[in-house]
Design an enzyme around this catalytic site. Structure first.
Site, mmCIF file in Angstrom:
data_model
loop_
_atom_site.group_PDB
_atom_site.id
_atom_site.type_symbol
_atom_site.label_atom_id
_atom_site.label_comp_id
_atom_site.label_asym_id
_atom_site.label_seq_id
_atom_site.Cartn_x
_atom_site.Cartn_y
_atom_site.Cartn_z
ATOM 1 C CB VAL A 91 -0.929 0.029 1.228
ATOM 2 C CG1 VAL A 91 -1.869 1.236 1.138
ATOM 3 C CG2 VAL A 91 -1.720 -1.265 1.350
ATOM 4 C CD GLU A 92 4.392 1.690 -3.884
ATOM 5 O OE1 GLU A 92 5.313 2.524 -3.791
ATOM 6 O OE2 GLU A 92 4.269 0.917 -4.843
#
Length: 496
Positions: A91-92
């Site tokens: 999850v960036e």
């Protein structure tokens, strides 16, 4: 610059092209009270588009997925007793001023995840030939990258927002008289750019990446998903909200059709016909195509009539990058563990040669697993050789770093996204010269044929949240056409 046309002829062509695009009111007549939609692809964008349509009351849908599972490039595989992610893994963009919608979903599902800490990378850079570089040497290279990026941000702020004056990241570096050629500089450069965009600075747009919207808007933190349910459980969760399931929670909705390889899409002013590889024919009022830009650049799906030239040109200008995460397992741990050792680099004289490594002491305790990431040309090279050849190369690199007496690896997993006809790569990258104009073209519908995918996300292409938001955006375009008769899509002239 070489010219193959007279200036007047070239100008006339450009005027004609702009006139055609400004008149590109791609319309279709709003349909009956029960419009039907075929969605090609059950990845994040396809499922999110289907959910958005369903939430709006458009439930006469069919989802045709080429593989035996939903999720697309979010896909877990079994490796050495673990489920690991062949594709999207992080999850960036977390802990910023806005909330990343994927982070919200991950928390709702209680996905097991770990914040990736790169702060100590300067103490974990290995020489070709053995030993570690002094951390001060690596920090100097990192500081220089930060200085160049700061210059790029200031430069980009003064450029025309249309992108007409865009530069490559390499040009940005040249303006600062800093193009790394030494092993440490190249390793840090690779970590900064290739490890994020899967392509080198010479092709990546400066204006679209400095600053990068994902981190600028959502925050600088990234979280590694190590949940045995798989990262694709986010897509499953979304699908469960509108598709029928049995008592065990398995999707049994006949509208989701797996192992359906779409090969032909015929479209007219009255509807669409989709043909699959097994010879079946499906008809509907509209079609939403959510395959990757890499697939759209091939002839897997034939359109009849052919897509217009402006659409094909826009698709071909985007890059489908290749990002390869190679998992390897050993009978025991021989690499450093503890705080500040999760990521390490191999500074080879050959740029991009098995450069970025990650150990999983926290994520997969006792598994003795490493991950090495390669991209672009190295990815394509490795995909064309045997796993035994790749294993031998990796062992040679690891022995270079940790000595000749390390144990032999027991397992290896090499994804082959580029070779897979259903993907042809991992995610899109905006090259130099591609801007809002091409973005509008790539997401524009052609009559009753709509397009979605992470490549249609203006600010977040290449990311899971980009795919999620693109699915909503494309579906809302279709909903406006179906429900309000607002079927026109205007592509503004270039450089406006």
């Amino acid at each position: 610059m070489h010219s193959f046309n007279s200036p007047q002829r070239t100008m006339n062509k450009e005027i004609m092209a702009l006139a055609l695009l400004s008149l590109l009111l791609l319309s279709s007549t709003a349909t009956s009270t029960d419009p039907s939609v075929i969605i090609v692809g059950a990845g994040m964008s396809g499922i999110m588009a289907a959910k958005t349509l369903s939430d709006a009351g458009i439930t006469n849908i069919k989802i045709l997925e080429a593989t035996d599972h939903i999720g697309g490039r979010m896909h877990k595989v079994s490796f050495a007793g673990l489920n690991v992610e062949a594709g999207a893994n992080w999850v960036e963009g977390v802990n910023g001023k806005e909330v990343n919608p994927i982070w919200t979903l991950a928390n709702q599902l209680h996905l097991r995840n770990f914040r990736s800490d790169f702060d100590n990378l300067s103490s974990n850079c290995y020489k070709q030939g053995g030993g570690l570089y002094e951390s001060s040497v690596v920090e100097e290279a990192i500081d220089m990258v930060d200085k160049v990026e700061g210059f790029g941000e200031k430069l980009g702020a003064g450029l025309h927002p249309s992108g007409k004056d865009d530069l490559s990241l390499l040009a940005m570096q040249r303006l600062m008289n800093h193009v790394p050629t030494d092993p440490v500089g190249m390793a840090v450069d690779y970590f900064t750019y290739d490890y994020e965009f899967a392509e080198p600075p010479r092709v990546t747009s400066m204006q679209n990446t400095v600053p990068l919207a994902t981190f600028n808007n959502f925050g600088d933190d990234v979280y590694f998903v190590a949940d045995q349910r798989g990262y694709s459980s986010v897509v499953d969760h979304l699908a469960h909200q509108f598709l029928k399931t049995d008592k065990e929670g398995k999707i049994v909705d006949p509208r989701l059709m797996l192992n359906k390889v779409v090969r032909h899409i015929s479209y007219s002013g009255s509807g669409v016909t989709v043909m699959t590889e097994d010879g079946k024919k499906y008809e509907a009022d509209y079609v939403m195509v959510s395959v990757s830009v890499g697939v759209l650049q091939t002839h897997l799906i034939r359109f009849k009539p052919d897509l217009p030239h402006w659409k094909i040109l826009a698709l071909y200008q985007f890059d489908m990058a290749v990002y390869t995460k190679i998992f390897v397992k050993f009978p025991s741990t021989f690499w450093p563990t503890g705080n500040g050792t999760e990521f390490f680099m191999y500074a080879s004289e050959r740029r991009g040669y098995y450069p970025i490594w990650q150990q999983f002491e926290k994520q997969y305790p006792g598994a003795n697993v490493l991950l090495v990431t390669v991209t672009d040309e190295e990815s394509r090279r490795i995909e064309q050789q045997s796993d035994d050849e790749t294993k031998a190369e990796i062992m040679e690199v690891l022995r270079d770093m940790f000595g000749k007496n390390i144990p032999e690896m027991t397992d290896i997993y090499v994804p082959r996204w580029w070779s897979d006809r259903f993907y042809k790569g991992t995610f899109s990258n905006w090259p130099i010269g591609v801007n809002r104009y091409e973005y509008d073209q790539i997401r524009a519908p052609v009559g009753r044929v709509y397009f979605t995918g992470e490549h249609t996300s203006e600010h977040y292409n290449g990311y899971v949240h980009g795919a999620y938001l693109a699915g909503i955006d494309s579906a809302n375009m279709m909903i406006k056409c179906i429900k309000k008769g607002m079927c026109k899509f205007l592509v503004p002239a270039k450089f406006t």
